[in-house]
Design an enzyme around this catalytic site. Sequence first.
Site, short mmCIF file in Angstrom:
data_model
loop_
_atom_site.label_atom_id
_atom_site.label_comp_id
_atom_site.label_asym_id
_atom_site.label_seq_id
_atom_site.Cartn_x
_atom_site.Cartn_y
_atom_site.Cartn_z
N GLY A 45 37.16 28.37 32.16
CA GLY A 45 38.43 28.84 31.61
C GLY A 45 38.55 28.40 30.17
O GLY A 45 38.26 27.24 29.85
N ARG A 78 28.22 27.43 26.73
CA ARG A 78 28.61 28.80 27.08
C ARG A 78 29.06 29.46 25.76
O ARG A 78 29.79 28.84 24.98
CB ARG A 78 29.75 28.85 28.12
CG ARG A 78 29.33 28.38 29.50
CD ARG A 78 30.45 28.58 30.53
NE ARG A 78 30.61 30.00 30.89
CZ ARG A 78 31.68 30.46 31.55
NH1 ARG A 78 32.69 29.65 31.86
NH2 ARG A 78 31.76 31.75 31.86
N ASP A 222 39.31 34.84 26.42
CA ASP A 222 38.32 33.84 26.02
C ASP A 222 38.08 33.82 24.52
O ASP A 222 37.60 32.83 23.99
CB ASP A 222 37.01 34.12 26.78
CG ASP A 222 37.19 33.84 28.26
OD1 ASP A 222 37.65 34.75 28.98
OD2 ASP A 222 36.93 32.70 28.69
N ASN A 232 37.54 39.02 27.45
CA ASN A 232 37.98 38.35 28.67
C ASN A 232 37.02 38.69 29.80
O ASN A 232 36.06 39.44 29.61
CB ASN A 232 39.42 38.78 29.00
CG ASN A 232 40.09 37.86 30.02
OD1 ASN A 232 40.06 36.65 29.90
ND2 ASN A 232 40.69 38.47 31.05
N LYS A 233 37.29 38.16 30.99
CA LYS A 233 36.41 38.35 32.13
C LYS A 233 36.06 39.82 32.35
O LYS A 233 36.95 40.68 32.24
CB LYS A 233 37.09 37.78 33.39
CG LYS A 233 36.29 37.86 34.66
CD LYS A 233 34.89 37.24 34.57
CE LYS A 233 34.97 35.82 34.10
NZ LYS A 233 33.71 35.28 33.60
C1 LIG Z 1 42.93 31.01 30.56
S1 LIG Z 1 41.40 31.56 30.03
C2 LIG Z 1 40.67 31.96 31.55
C3 LIG Z 1 39.57 32.95 31.34
O1 LIG Z 1 38.30 32.32 31.51
C4 LIG Z 1 37.64 32.99 32.55
O2 LIG Z 1 36.27 33.02 32.39
P1 LIG Z 1 35.33 31.97 33.23
O3 LIG Z 1 35.93 31.84 34.60
O4 LIG Z 1 33.97 32.63 33.21
O5 LIG Z 1 35.39 30.70 32.44
C5 LIG Z 1 38.23 34.37 32.52
O6 LIG Z 1 37.73 35.12 31.43
C6 LIG Z 1 39.68 34.04 32.33
O7 LIG Z 1 40.50 35.08 31.91
#
Ligand SMILES: CSC[C@H]1O[C@H](OP(=O)(O)O)[C@H](O)[C@@H]1O
Length: 319
Positions: A45, A78, A222, A232-233
């Site tokens: 996150g 990352r 992100d 974002n995801k």
């Molecule tokens: C509040 S930012 C959370 C953001 O991060 C996640 O990615 P990951 O789980 O791969 O770190 C995802 O993009 C979320 O929206």
Amino acid sequence: MRTIDWRNDRIVLIDQTLLPGTVKVIHVDTVDELIDSIKRLAVRGAPALGVAGALGVALAAKNGDDVREAAEKISKARPTAVNLSWGVGKVLAELDQGAEAMIEEAKHILEDDIRRNADLGRRGAQWLIDRLGPRINVHTHCNAGALACVEWGTALGVVRALQERGAIGHVYLDETRPLLQGARLTAWELQQMGIDHTVVVDSAGPTVLARGLVDAVIVGADRIAANGDVVNKIGTYPLALAAHRAGIPFLVAAPESTIDPDTPDGSQVEIEIRDAAEILGEHTPDGSKALNYAFDVTPADLVTAIVTDERIINGKPLG
Ligand SMILES: CSC[C@H]1O[C@H](OP(=O)(O)O)[C@H](O)[C@@H]1O
């Protein structure tokens, strides 16, 4: 319980790969242990990665490591969330002041994340109530909750603020394959918060919007490029297209540390490609390939508004 913290000169964090079944707190004593936790998404996150980056550099200073070398390694753990390198840079900037000053800066970033996300959550809730209130159904994607931060989420921080105001209706969320941040983490957080929610498969998200089941989409981010493109995801972009088609607001909730003025637009952002094994499994024939994009880019013109801890940005390049 905080997602990540600094206790007795150590980093402590909840290992999210074991949630929701097991809440296991792990102690991180070395930079290599932290990098492993970041790479395997034990901590994840964007805001949480910013805090992890900050605490990691402080840990390197406390351990007497080569701090610059450690900062470089942590930043590369990352590539997509700008917050990781942001947190690293903020603490590295205190290098000449010594280890104690670096630890204090890292602890300030840790505590400030809570305040900043509570501020953006309440600002975003008011923006939605002013337009859609008094009771709002939302769709969200992945996990942008307390588990993606220190203890106040971003997208789920807005949901939490709506709940504070008695304005949250039903939350729809998608599973978010392949690592199921939605079905495992967001569902768990909403259950803890006592908020009614329904899980759908990722590809059903646009249908939830098309059938009028929600009034708005709220997601995290992100990295937000200078022109307002939102990274974002993976799966966020289709939701933005569907929200536009359905004529409902697409709201992005992120602290100012997620805004990257040095990157002109989303096409310049490195999109993390993770191991194919996360997608392939016993259901897939040997020899099949997989392309495991971890993020996608939502063009600025599909974003109704970005809410941060300092402002609401709608439809204008970020300044
Ligand atoms: C509040 S930012 C959370 C953001 O991060 C996640 O990615 P990951 O789980 O791969 O770190 C995802 O993009 C979320 O929206």
